[in-house]
Scaffold this active site. Sequence first.
Site, short mmCIF file in Angstrom:
data_model
loop_
_atom_site.label_atom_id
_atom_site.label_comp_id
_atom_site.label_asym_id
_atom_site.label_seq_id
_atom_site.Cartn_x
_atom_site.Cartn_y
_atom_site.Cartn_z
N TYR A 83 -43.43 -89.64 -89.56
CA TYR A 83 -43.58 -88.56 -90.24
C TYR A 83 -42.00 -88.29 -90.88
O TYR A 83 -42.13 -88.03 -92.19
CB TYR A 83 -43.61 -87.33 -89.36
CG TYR A 83 -43.11 -85.94 -89.97
CD1 TYR A 83 -43.70 -85.32 -90.69
CD2 TYR A 83 -41.73 -85.47 -89.56
CE1 TYR A 83 -43.49 -84.42 -91.53
CE2 TYR A 83 -41.38 -84.35 -90.11
CZ TYR A 83 -41.95 -83.64 -90.92
OH TYR A 83 -41.67 -82.74 -91.76
N ASP A 94 -35.25 -85.82 -80.34
CA ASP A 94 -34.66 -84.53 -80.62
C ASP A 94 -33.08 -84.89 -80.85
O ASP A 94 -32.44 -85.56 -80.24
CB ASP A 94 -34.65 -83.50 -79.51
CG ASP A 94 -35.95 -82.78 -79.49
OD1 ASP A 94 -36.43 -82.65 -80.53
OD2 ASP A 94 -36.19 -82.01 -78.74
N SER A 135 -37.52 -82.15 -95.41
CA SER A 135 -36.95 -81.66 -94.48
C SER A 135 -35.67 -81.92 -94.04
O SER A 135 -35.29 -83.09 -94.36
CB SER A 135 -38.07 -82.39 -93.38
OG SER A 135 -37.61 -82.13 -91.95
N LYS A 177 -40.91 -88.37 -95.22
CA LYS A 177 -40.17 -87.46 -96.22
C LYS A 177 -39.01 -88.42 -96.83
O LYS A 177 -38.84 -88.00 -97.92
CB LYS A 177 -39.88 -86.49 -95.09
CG LYS A 177 -40.71 -85.61 -94.59
CD LYS A 177 -41.42 -84.58 -95.74
CE LYS A 177 -42.34 -83.69 -95.17
NZ LYS A 177 -43.05 -83.25 -96.40
#
Length: 339
Positions: free
Chosen positions: A150, A298, A125, A154
């Site tokens: 999460y 974000d 990702s 990755k």
Amino acid sequence: MKIVVTGGLGFIGSHTVVELQNENFEVVVIDNLSNSSVEVLDGIERITGNKPIFEQIDLRDKAAVHSFFKKYDDVAGVIHFAASKAVGESVKEPLLYYENNIASLVYILQELQQKPEANFIFSSSCTVYGQAEVMPIAETTPIQPAMSPYGNTKQIGEEIITDVTKVSNINAILLRYFNPIGAHPSVEIGELPIGVPQNLVPFITQTGMGLRKALSVYGNDYPTVDGTCVRDYIHVVDLAKAHVIALQRLIDKKNADKLEIFNLGTGTGSSVLEVIHAFEKVSGQKLVYNIVERREGDVTSAYANTDKANTVLGWKTVSTLEEAMDSAWKWEQKVRSKN
Ligand code: UD1
């Protein structure tokens, strides 16, 4: 040639199964149905005329993984999608994420490294870049500390594969996705989030259907074109096709290194408001939305430099944002008309 697709009934997985079958690969899907439905197999069959072999296996079950690779001892490649992907949930339940995303990966690689050779494609990702300093983001952009368990899975997953390719016969490609959206043009398969969608596009289409009252736009005070965050939204079919090309590259032994990395995006950033406007255009209706506080974690902006994928893989996206939104909208309408 037999290809194993883990998580093959999920959003990106199912679209990739279709593209593999279109290229005449024989597909064996592994899925534990934790975030998908067995009916996706029928959708795939309606598109391609061909139902993939399906094995319902939880990849955390090491013995089951071992038995699987004993049963299918002639696989030409593995595309590994199966993983949990909800950022917020990963913060609340980190061990679930480390077990599901890391233990499973280790078990698969343990099987593959015993083979004379193996080809492995990993779903990574753009989250690994965090807030990159320079846009667009190339593969050489430094990795930043992960902002969630999460994201960490990755990064750790990439590191594990990097280490293993150095000492085994496994050749691997890490594909770093930007924001996959849309649905198959046949409207037979698409995204099926369980519960309240966390991602922007399914939330928009559900709001368009009246299932949600209003979309919350997380912040309009970012230093971007209109103050809302910018992402690189890629049509899932374009993304799926890149997997087939990457796999073929490994099968043909055209890879330049045992481990290669590619960003997969369109190369164009779109703001949240631009996505909303694209939705409004294709649906012919106004979307109800409110500007709210920024969402924690974000990044302001993330879009891909796609030069490497374009030149080395010879792959390029073809669908526009509007086409992707149109397919997402058609899919949402179809799903809701059934329920
Ligand atoms: C998120 C994850 C990313 C993960 C990807 C796949 C974060 C910070 N990142 O990407 O690690 O790989 O999902 O699931 O969670 N937005 C709204 N309102 C909404 C939902 C989203 O305004 O209801 C905005 C977000 O602020 C963001 C954009 O839409 O600017 C895209 O959000 P989303 O679809 O959740 O994707 P990412 O956050 O980019």
